[in-house]
Design a protein around this motif. Sequence first.
Motif, mmCIF file in Angstrom:
data_model
loop_
_atom_site.group_PDB
_atom_site.id
_atom_site.type_symbol
_atom_site.label_atom_id
_atom_site.label_comp_id
_atom_site.label_asym_id
_atom_site.label_seq_id
_atom_site.Cartn_x
_atom_site.Cartn_y
_atom_site.Cartn_z
ATOM 1 N N UNK A 1 0.786 -1.203 -0.008
ATOM 2 C CA UNK A 1 0.038 -0.002 0.039
ATOM 3 C C UNK A 1 0.771 1.165 0.005
ATOM 4 N N UNK A 2 2.249 1.138 0.104
ATOM 5 C CA UNK A 2 3.102 2.223 0.281
ATOM 6 C C UNK A 2 3.588 2.897 -1.135
ATOM 7 N N UNK A 3 3.016 2.326 -2.426
ATOM 8 C CA UNK A 3 3.430 2.672 -3.484
ATOM 9 C C UNK A 3 2.160 2.932 -4.153
ATOM 10 N N UNK A 4 2.102 3.903 -4.995
ATOM 11 C CA UNK A 4 1.103 4.062 -6.074
ATOM 12 C C UNK A 4 1.029 2.841 -6.911
ATOM 13 N N UNK A 5 0.054 2.256 -7.066
ATOM 14 C CA UNK A 5 0.100 0.996 -8.149
ATOM 15 C C UNK A 5 0.168 1.441 -9.590
ATOM 16 N N UNK A 6 0.035 2.824 -9.762
ATOM 17 C CA UNK A 6 0.059 3.220 -11.182
ATOM 18 C C UNK A 6 1.345 3.701 -11.636
ATOM 19 N N UNK A 7 2.270 3.875 -10.668
ATOM 20 C CA UNK A 7 3.717 4.270 -10.886
ATOM 21 C C UNK A 7 4.569 3.279 -11.221
ATOM 22 N N UNK A 8 5.416 3.686 -12.237
ATOM 23 C CA UNK A 8 6.727 2.593 -12.287
ATOM 24 C C UNK A 8 7.810 3.115 -11.428
ATOM 25 N N UNK A 9 8.726 2.237 -11.062
ATOM 26 C CA UNK A 9 9.649 2.340 -10.217
ATOM 27 C C UNK A 9 10.327 3.556 -10.525
ATOM 28 N N UNK A 10 10.745 3.801 -11.679
ATOM 29 C CA UNK A 10 11.480 4.957 -12.265
ATOM 30 C C UNK A 10 10.656 6.201 -11.633
ATOM 31 N N UNK A 11 9.508 6.305 -11.976
ATOM 32 C CA UNK A 11 8.661 7.358 -11.831
ATOM 33 C C UNK A 11 8.629 7.645 -10.165
ATOM 34 N N UNK A 12 8.429 6.457 -9.629
ATOM 35 C CA UNK A 12 8.504 6.656 -8.113
ATOM 36 C C UNK A 12 9.677 7.276 -7.509
#
Lengths: 330, 345, 609
Positions: free
Chosen positions: A104-115
């Motif tokens: 739950x701590x990462x936006x499922x719609x973002x790639x790792x690069x974007x995160x």
Amino acid sequence: MKSDLVKIVDLKKHYPIRSGVLGRTLGYVRAVDGVSFEIRRGESFGLVGESGCGKTTLGKTILRLMDPTAGRIIYDDTDVTKVSGRGLRKYRRAVQIVFQDPFSSMDPRQTVASILTEVMHVNGIAEGQRALEKAIDLLELVGLNESHLFRYPHEFSGGQRQRVCIARALSTDPEFVVLDEPTSSLDVSVQAQLLKLLKDLQKKLDLTYLFISHNMAVVRHLCDRVGVMYLAKLVELSDKKDLFLEPLHPYTQALLSAVPEPDPTVRREGVVVKGEPPSPANPPSGCRFHPRCAYAFEKCPSVVPELMEVNNKRLVACFLYDEGHVRETG
Amino acid sequence: MKLSSFILRRLILLVFVLFGVAVLVFLLTRAAPGIDPIFAYVTPNTPSSAYPVIREQHHLNDPLYVQIWYWFWDVLHGDLGYSPSAGMPVSMAAAIFFPATAELTIAATIISLSVAIPLGILSALKSNKWQDHATRLFVMTSSSMAVFWLGLMLQFVFFYLLRVNGLPSLPPAGRISPDVLVSQSITHYTGLNVLDSVLNGNLPYLVDSLSHLVLPATTLALVSMGLTARIMRSSMLEVLGQDYITMARGKGLPERVVIYKHAFKNAMLPTTTVVGLSFASLLSGAVLTEKIFAWNGMGSWAANAALANDTVGIIGFTLVTATIFVCVNLVVDIVYAILDPRISY
Amino acid sequence: MSDTKVSRRKFIKYAAGGAIIVGVAGVGLYEAWQNGLLGATTKPVDTTPFVIDAWTSIRQVDPPSDNNNNAPIILNQTYEPLVWFDKDKFTLIPWLAESWKASSDSLTYTFTLRKGIKFHDGTDLNAQAVKSSLDRTVLINDPQSAVSYLNNSLKGANAYSTTKMTDADAQAYLSNNSVEVVDANTVAIHLAAVNPVFLDYLTVTDCFIVSPDWVQKNGGVTPGKPNTVMAQQAHKAGTGPFIFDSWDAQGQTAVLARNPNYWGSPYNTGPPTLGKVVIRELPDTNTRLLNIKSGASDLTYIPPDSIFQLVDKDTWLNQGQLKSIASGVQVNGTYPTLSVRYFALNQNVLDASGNPKPVQPFKNIKVRQAMAYAFDYAGYLKATYNNFALQPNGCVAKGEFGYDASIPAPVQNLDMAKQLLLSAGQDMGFSQSNPLNVTVWYFVGSANGKNATTILASAVNALNTGFVLTPNSMPAGAFFTANGNGQLEAWVLGWPGNFTDASEHVGPFGDFRRGAGTGIAIRAGYNNPNVISLIDQQAAETDSTKRANIISQIVKAINNDYAYIFLDQPSGYFTIKNNVQGWSVNIPTNIVWSNFTAGIVYLYPVGRK
């Protein structure tokens, strides 16, 4: 002795309980109720306690992800309790958090690069190609590689996702990282790898950790000093070695007796805690642990015990160690 | 699995779904008490002497499985039968009534979404504050209102009161005004008046078509936006409680970016499902709204067919509706895949 | 076989609302002339569209497939038949035909056509066009239309209608040459049997004359199949005062344009003044009301339950006058429709396997007579129609040929009813202590049926004779099936006439030999050989005075048998803007099923002030 990096003074976080159409405040949940301690530069400070005792709230409040109700937070000799704008930004660059649930701590719609680059971008650390390069460095630092850069969180295993979270935390080059039960949702074998990684990173990057956990075994492995929380209050604070050798507070004793012992030949005296933890909205009077404490006596329900120094600078909040009281255990 | 093979698989499945629906509806229309299937082929003017021939012609004397077989044979040859209540073949009825309903549904959905989603977000952000209460009150009230009452009130205020006071008013019913119909002529490519007038480059027709859409689409939107707003509110609240939102704020992202980029887009996922379903059910026709606003669409056709015991029309309508549902669900799944990288097919 | 029929049912449903009957063919000639509308060529064309808000859907617009919804409202302005009805008199006059004559055996009618009339597509009206039109209707044989009338008269047509309608069957019918081209302007029609109402048949929309050229280019003729091109597109194939310009099947809207070359009808000359007419479907009464009140439409129909928004209630109910209370709008009426609603008292109730039931409550004439005396006729008309209906004096509707105004209508007499029931109770063995319970039926959604059964039951039950009525309802489908199988003890329904001749009603009500589909008598177990023989006599009687006399005897005979209680004949009226003039009102030829739903307006020579 190392200098203090973070100093918490009488920190309180209360949530109002509202009800009815008009939303009148009926009372407060005291999630953190007057906690003071300090974390030294370069150390791993463990904060343990049952779930719901307020340790996560405390962690988030220290990072100013929540505003404290009262008390002060002093970071690197600067009071950051009330900073905002540029000051808050600067503080948040220096302190980071890794959450318990990597799902739950990462936006499922973002790639790792974007995160990873989003953080750098927001904090003005790096842009464009440089940010990507730094992201690759970070991934390699946490044991991943370039090939993971354009994947989505759901494509990783739990351990890998937590590594990404760590990489994200490190992307602002922080000095202080709050680790909020970073391993508790993982398999034991993965836990061990991750703990090793955290230890290595601390050494390599000269980090200071606030390690929040309910798992005494993990705390024993990683931490230098340990604070024990019970129902929004700190009940014991001491060096890891002392704490595990001789726990003072009855609650700490109970916690330790619950730790599985790897050596089956060692028999340990079980300390059983009665009942469920009470609601923080309506805490018991006096010592908050007294309804569940095997040693409670007449003073416990009526007077609130303060942290006091016993045996070689150890701190404990229990009347059993009060002068004049003789411990009678069999 | 790749998206294209997923779509292919779903389309193949559609054939079976339609087959099942067709058999079921066929049997239901035959099993319904008091509905003699010959009703679909006769009127009071038909002499009883002609009945045996009509029964023979339409295989009504044969066992059910033979009747179904004949029916399927015709369907496979592209003949869905003749719907007497519509006065035309089923395929033609669908081609005529569906675009009308589609136009109304699209307009209603646009209105509904553009109100319900901001309201849902506002409601979630100001959870339990007065904005939230006001929004919920509005949404509950509008979606609890009876369609016919709401429609009549809108007509009364925005057509009648404005018009009798000499103010510019909105048309109360129909799809095009008589004077525009008389003075402008356009080629209908799609059956959607708004789209057709754009394709024809006819501005007066476009303006008139749009003005006719306002009241019926608003009526439909008002009664259907409640669910969307509430789903939006609750999924928004859920997403706002996630760690990555805390994280995003912690990172120092502006609140606007946190809400739009991280919270809104994730909260749209459950909302998409609900919007898709309500879109599909609107596409199958809103009987009352279509009746009040004289909008000849699927709803009117279905209601007329049912009242006239037009079994051919009922079966045809059901098949069209089933196709719509399967297709809309497919589109929702595809949209889902676009919105949510976790989903693959 | 059940008689359940879609449009009949529709009729019954909508008939609740009463009817508009708005004029046929130029009946307002004299008034129009007085108003200066005559010689419309000298008047400028009125370019503002004349807007008619119609009640129900116009589903298709091909004359031979006219399924009686609203199409006549369009077709009456754009097409014309060989003969149509004269104004106010309901007698037939030549229309596209200049004259006709019947052969001595009454089996052949020869029509001489007017010369110089052109279809809207520019082709000539001639004998071949008449033949093609009538044959097309027979060949399509759309059961949704009123084609059975034509089938019953033309030689070979009935035989064709019971075939599978293959090309060979079609050729077999055409070889009869029942519509014969004698020369370019003369056409002879050969009948299968003597038929005094054959000319009436020619007035229904099925028999309108359509340009064969246009049909050939638009779908042609396929035996046994409706022409969907003609049904769903506008066609410039008629001869009427307006050209069917466009038809938006989606919006259910028709646009008619003025025919600049109109020949002028039997009453008038020159083209119409209205440039365009828009006829659109608006099923919602409230919308039509808002439109007419705010001036957005020129003519519409508002059913009786909403009419007091336009006319003063007290003036209408107490004085019978329609006093307008809406500015710029008037309500004109009332005019009889050709529909008769009845309460059938079944003398031979059947069980599920078709055998007579042991108890037959209405077999005793005293019971039936008592019902007729117990019914509150005036109360029913007021409660159901706000008085927009007449009380019939028998099965023949006012306005039909053969209607005899001298026959008295029944009146309520509760004392007589009670005596009759007490006497019947002695015959049949029911009494207050041993009651006979009888169910009276209507179908779900029929306001008339609910009112009529309730009014009769409350009157009869209050007499305390042991004869107890219970109103009950069934869904329409189940109702019509049970009714068609003769299983209902008593029921309420209506029977509309397709044209202004009593044969439309005496046959169904009196002829036991008819099937349940086209007859009421068999469903009501009503079999009077005397009535049946009179019906046969009038069907073969070509002398109209004698025929009218026979019809009057039939009506009296049925009345004396108390087989039915005749409840109402709805009245038509219409709502029109004050500035419209030149309209004329009559019972239209093809009242068919449509008038009570939307009204048929003959717009020639209508103009605006």
